[in-house]
Design a protein around this motif. Structure first.
Motif, PDB file in Angstrom:
ATOM      1  N   ARG A  72       4.515 -25.336  16.842  1.00 53.90           N
ATOM      2  CA  ARG A  72       4.212 -25.131  18.261  1.00 53.90           C
ATOM      3  C   ARG A  72       5.217 -25.886  19.142  1.00 53.90           C
ATOM      4  NH1 ARG A  72      -0.066 -23.052  20.872  1.00 53.90           N
ATOM      5  NH2 ARG A  72      -1.057 -22.727  18.841  1.00 53.90           N
ATOM      6  N   GLY A  73       5.784 -25.177  20.123  1.00 55.18           N
ATOM      7  CA  GLY A  73       6.734 -25.765  21.049  1.00 55.18           C
ATOM      8  C   GLY A  73       8.178 -25.707  20.608  1.00 55.18           C
ATOM      9  N   LEU A  74       8.442 -25.241  19.372  1.00 59.35           N
ATOM     10  CA  LEU A  74       9.818 -25.172  18.878  1.00 59.35           C
ATOM     11  C   LEU A  74      10.484 -23.856  19.285  1.00 59.35           C
ATOM     12  CD1 LEU A  74       9.567 -26.617  15.248  1.00 59.35           C
ATOM     13  CD2 LEU A  74      10.165 -27.799  17.377  1.00 59.35           C
ATOM     14  N   PRO A  75      11.802 -23.886  19.524  1.00 54.12           N
ATOM     15  CA  PRO A  75      12.523 -22.651  19.847  1.00 54.12           C
ATOM     16  C   PRO A  75      12.628 -21.745  18.624  1.00 54.12           C
ATOM     17  CG  PRO A  75      14.059 -24.452  19.579  1.00 54.12           C
ATOM     18  CD  PRO A  75      12.683 -25.066  19.516  1.00 54.12           C
ATOM     19  N   VAL A  76      13.155 -20.557  18.838  1.00 53.49           N
ATOM     20  CA  VAL A  76      13.091 -19.502  17.827  1.00 53.49           C
ATOM     21  C   VAL A  76      14.470 -18.923  17.517  1.00 53.49           C
ATOM     22  CG1 VAL A  76      12.090 -17.260  17.239  1.00 53.49           C
ATOM     23  CG2 VAL A  76      10.790 -18.869  18.658  1.00 53.49           C
ATOM     24  N   CYS A  77      14.739 -18.731  16.232  1.00 53.70           N
ATOM     25  CA  CYS A  77      15.882 -17.931  15.790  1.00 53.70           C
ATOM     26  C   CYS A  77      15.341 -16.641  15.198  1.00 53.70           C
ATOM     27  CB  CYS A  77      16.714 -18.673  14.753  1.00 53.70           C
ATOM     28  SG  CYS A  77      18.008 -17.634  14.011  1.00 53.70           S
ATOM     29  N   LEU A  78      15.683 -15.507  15.797  1.00 54.35           N
ATOM     30  CA  LEU A  78      15.258 -14.200  15.311  1.00 54.35           C
ATOM     31  C   LEU A  78      16.184 -13.763  14.178  1.00 54.35           C
ATOM     32  CD1 LEU A  78      14.788 -12.481  18.794  1.00 54.35           C
ATOM     33  CD2 LEU A  78      13.021 -13.552  17.381  1.00 54.35           C
ATOM     34  N   ILE A  79      15.598 -13.267  13.089  1.00 50.62           N
ATOM     35  CA  ILE A  79      16.365 -12.842  11.909  1.00 50.62           C
ATOM     36  C   ILE A  79      16.446 -11.322  11.873  1.00 50.62           C
ATOM     37  CG2 ILE A  79      16.571 -12.956   9.412  1.00 50.62           C
ATOM     38  CD1 ILE A  79      14.639 -15.320   9.453  1.00 50.62           C
ATOM     39  N   LEU A  80      17.667 -10.800  11.698  1.00 49.29           N
ATOM     40  CA  LEU A  80      17.876  -9.372  11.497  1.00 49.29           C
ATOM     41  C   LEU A  80      18.501  -9.186  10.119  1.00 49.29           C
ATOM     42  CD1 LEU A  80      18.093  -9.964  14.710  1.00 49.29           C
ATOM     43  CD2 LEU A  80      18.975  -7.623  14.806  1.00 49.29           C
ATOM     44  N   HIS A  81      17.769  -8.552   9.216  1.00 51.53           N
ATOM     45  CA  HIS A  81      18.200  -8.456   7.826  1.00 51.53           C
ATOM     46  C   HIS A  81      19.263  -7.372   7.627  1.00 51.53           C
ATOM     47  CE1 HIS A  81      15.933  -4.725   7.393  1.00 51.53           C
ATOM     48  NE2 HIS A  81      14.857  -5.337   7.880  1.00 51.53           N
ATOM     49  N   GLY A  82      19.888  -7.421   6.456  1.00 53.96           N
ATOM     50  CA  GLY A  82      20.847  -6.398   6.064  1.00 53.96           C
ATOM     51  C   GLY A  82      20.167  -5.224   5.386  1.00 53.96           C
ATOM     52  N   GLY A  83      20.923  -4.494   4.575  1.00 56.44           N
ATOM     53  CA  GLY A  83      20.419  -3.261   4.005  1.00 56.44           C
ATOM     54  C   GLY A  83      19.510  -3.413   2.804  1.00 56.44           C
ATOM     55  N   THR A  84      19.488  -4.603   2.170  1.00 54.39           N
ATOM     56  CA  THR A  84      18.735  -4.709   0.922  1.00 54.39           C
ATOM     57  C   THR A  84      17.579  -5.697   0.960  1.00 54.39           C
ATOM     58  OG1 THR A  84      20.314  -6.345   0.077  1.00 54.39           O
ATOM     59  CG2 THR A  84      20.717  -4.037  -0.478  1.00 54.39           C
ATOM     60  N   LYS A  85      17.660  -6.757   1.709  1.00 53.05           N
ATOM     61  CA  LYS A  85      16.595  -7.753   1.751  1.00 53.05           C
ATOM     62  C   LYS A  85      15.674  -7.503   2.935  1.00 53.05           C
ATOM     63  CE  LYS A  85      18.253  -9.929  -1.811  1.00 53.05           C
ATOM     64  NZ  LYS A  85      17.564  -9.836  -3.128  1.00 53.05           N
ATOM     65  N   ARG A  86      14.411  -7.934   2.777  1.00 50.67           N
ATOM     66  CA  ARG A  86      13.401  -7.746   3.796  1.00 50.67           C
ATOM     67  C   ARG A  86      12.636  -9.047   3.987  1.00 50.67           C
ATOM     68  NH1 ARG A  86      16.075  -4.067   4.411  1.00 50.67           N
ATOM     69  NH2 ARG A  86      15.594  -1.873   4.838  1.00 50.67           N
ATOM     70  N   PRO A  87      11.808  -9.165   5.038  1.00 50.78           N
ATOM     71  CA  PRO A  87      11.070 -10.408   5.264  1.00 50.78           C
ATOM     72  C   PRO A  87      10.286 -10.900   4.055  1.00 50.78           C
ATOM     73  CG  PRO A  87      10.931  -9.036   7.205  1.00 50.78           C
ATOM     74  CD  PRO A  87      11.630  -8.207   6.158  1.00 50.78           C
ATOM     75  N   ALA A  88       9.751 -10.007   3.250  1.00 48.49           N
ATOM     76  CA  ALA A  88       9.014 -10.432   2.061  1.00 48.49           C
ATOM     77  C   ALA A  88       9.912 -11.160   1.064  1.00 48.49           C
ATOM     78  CB  ALA A  88       8.357  -9.228   1.391  1.00 48.49           C
ATOM     79  N   ASP A  89      11.233 -10.941   1.167  1.00 51.84           N
ATOM     80  CA  ASP A  89      12.188 -11.593   0.270  1.00 51.84           C
ATOM     81  C   ASP A  89      12.646 -12.956   0.774  1.00 51.84           C
ATOM     82  OD1 ASP A  89      12.402  -9.269  -1.474  1.00 51.84           O
ATOM     83  OD2 ASP A  89      13.601  -8.346   0.123  1.00 51.84           O
ATOM     84  N   TYR A  90      12.389 -13.282   2.039  1.00 51.97           N
ATOM     85  CA  TYR A  90      12.966 -14.479   2.634  1.00 51.97           C
ATOM     86  C   TYR A  90      12.534 -15.775   1.942  1.00 51.97           C
ATOM     87  CZ  TYR A  90      14.387 -11.442   6.555  1.00 51.97           C
ATOM     88  OH  TYR A  90      14.936 -10.454   7.329  1.00 51.97           O
ATOM     89  N   PRO A  91      11.261 -15.935   1.537  1.00 51.58           N
ATOM     90  CA  PRO A  91      10.913 -17.168   0.830  1.00 51.58           C
ATOM     91  C   PRO A  91      11.706 -17.344  -0.460  1.00 51.58           C
ATOM     92  CG  PRO A  91       8.933 -16.127   1.680  1.00 51.58           C
ATOM     93  CD  PRO A  91      10.049 -15.138   1.860  1.00 51.58           C
ATOM     94  N   ALA A  92      11.889 -16.250  -1.227  1.00 50.20           N
ATOM     95  CA  ALA A  92      12.645 -16.338  -2.470  1.00 50.20           C
ATOM     96  C   ALA A  92      14.120 -16.642  -2.213  1.00 50.20           C
ATOM     97  CB  ALA A  92      12.498 -15.042  -3.263  1.00 50.20           C
ATOM     98  N   LEU A  93      14.640 -16.209  -1.070  1.00 45.50           N
ATOM     99  CA  LEU A  93      16.020 -16.532  -0.704  1.00 45.50           C
ATOM    100  C   LEU A  93      16.166 -17.992  -0.286  1.00 45.50           C
ATOM    101  CD1 LEU A  93      17.014 -13.372   1.379  1.00 45.50           C
ATOM    102  CD2 LEU A  93      17.826 -13.971  -0.912  1.00 45.50           C
ATOM    103  N   GLY A  94      15.042 -18.648  -0.049  1.00 46.24           N
ATOM    104  CA  GLY A  94      15.080 -20.057   0.319  1.00 46.24           C
ATOM    105  C   GLY A  94      15.319 -20.322   1.783  1.00 46.24           C
ATOM    106  N   LEU A  95      15.045 -19.347   2.656  1.00 44.23           N
ATOM    107  CA  LEU A  95      15.341 -19.559   4.078  1.00 44.23           C
ATOM    108  C   LEU A  95      14.556 -20.736   4.650  1.00 44.23           C
ATOM    109  CD1 LEU A  95      15.711 -15.988   5.607  1.00 44.23           C
ATOM    110  CD2 LEU A  95      17.336 -17.369   4.293  1.00 44.23           C
ATOM    111  N   GLY A  96      13.292 -20.889   4.250  1.00 38.17           N
ATOM    112  CA  GLY A  96      12.521 -22.041   4.715  1.00 38.17           C
ATOM    113  C   GLY A  96      13.093 -23.353   4.228  1.00 38.17           C
ATOM    114  N   ARG A  97      13.589 -23.372   3.005  1.00 34.62           N
ATOM    115  CA  ARG A  97      14.217 -24.585   2.462  1.00 34.62           C
ATOM    116  C   ARG A  97      15.513 -24.914   3.211  1.00 34.62           C
ATOM    117  NH1 ARG A  97      12.186 -26.137  -2.563  1.00 34.62           N
ATOM    118  NH2 ARG A  97      10.685 -24.666  -3.462  1.00 34.62           N
TER     119      ARG A  97
END
Length: 260
Positions: A72-97
């Motif tokens: 809460r209160g933090l700014p935002v970076c919007l993610i636009l994926h490429g042709g093969t990965k989707r939001p469901a893949d982002y945890p496995a890609l380590g984006l949160g890490r």
């Protein structure tokens, strides 16, 4: 509303589709991403939302750096994926890490947010308008979480890189910065035609020296009215093996522009 939640600590469209397909094929050949940071992610969520702009239900991903609660209160970076990965893949890609790691190395904290876009391009296609979803609906969904949508940037790779640049060109007053990895652009396309609009938006532009899009990315850099303030060229191809190595620099750049 059905939710699936994951919690852990014309011519240009055809051309974009062809480039995305080629990029996806190369990415599959090139193997897995580079090593992810070892630190834990903060709160990562993937849930389903109905997008009126797209006329369908999409996966909506958010990530908060560890130690910052619900973001809460933090700014935002919007993610636009490429042709093969989707939001469901982002945890496995380590984006949160990667996000937690950036903050632990001194970056001002921000959150990541993204949703499913079209497979052809982040442009309107009939009644399916993924660009409007990113510009209008994603910020609204983020505001429901209490994120600071008055401070917003965009980041994307391949097709998403060109989509992020086009978003910045179409709505330059809505973004504090844009980061593009190996954007799928070509001279004469929509990104090139509107490139003058990037005059007021800080841009980070990265591409691998072994990427088939390198010449077009260099042509875009030449065409830009103001040169990128971050990015560069380094050994790598059109895949997450290369893009993963550039995420720390991109997140550091985005954090600077999102600071109060």
């Amino acid at each position: 509303m059905r939710r699936r939640v994951l919690l852990t600590g014309g011519g240009s469209a055809i051309l974009a589709a062809a480039m995305a397909a080629a990029a996806g094929a190369q990415a599959r050949r090139d193997g897995p991403p580079a090593a992810r940071p070892s630190g834990p992610p903060g709160r990562e969520r993937v849930e389903q939302r109905f997008s009126s702009a797209r006329g369908q239900t999409v996966d909506f991903y958010t990530a908060v750096p560890a130690g910052h609660g619900d973001g809460r209160g933090l700014p935002v970076c919007l993610i636009l994926h490429g042709g093969t990965k989707r939001p469901a893949d982002y945890p496995a890609l380590g984006l949160g890490r990667f996000l937690t790691d950036a903050v632990r190395h001194g970056a001002a904290p921000f959150v990541l947010a993204g949703a499913d876009g079209d497979r052809l391009a982040w442009q309107p296609g009939g009644r399916d308008d993924p660009q409007r979803m990113v510009h209008q609906e994603l910020p609204a969904w983020c505001a429901e979480r209490g994120f600071d949508t008055a401070r917003t940037s965009a980041w994307g790779w391949s097709m998403g890189g060109s989509g992020a640049l086009l978003l910045a060109e179409s709505f330059p007053d809505s973004l504090r910065s844009v980061a593009a990895f190996s954007p799928a652009v070509t001279p004469g396309d929509a990104v090139f035609r509107q490139v003058a609009a990037l005059r007021t938006v800080p841009v980070g532009l990265w591409c691998g020296t072994g990427d088939g899009l390198l010449d077009d990315v260099k042509a875009l850099r030449t065409a830009m009215p103001v040169k990128p303030v971050a990015g560069g060229y380094a050994p790598g191809r059109h895949d997450f093996g290369y893009w993963s190595t550039q995420i720390p620099a991109a997140f550091a750049f985005l954090a600077r522009t999102l600071s109060p």
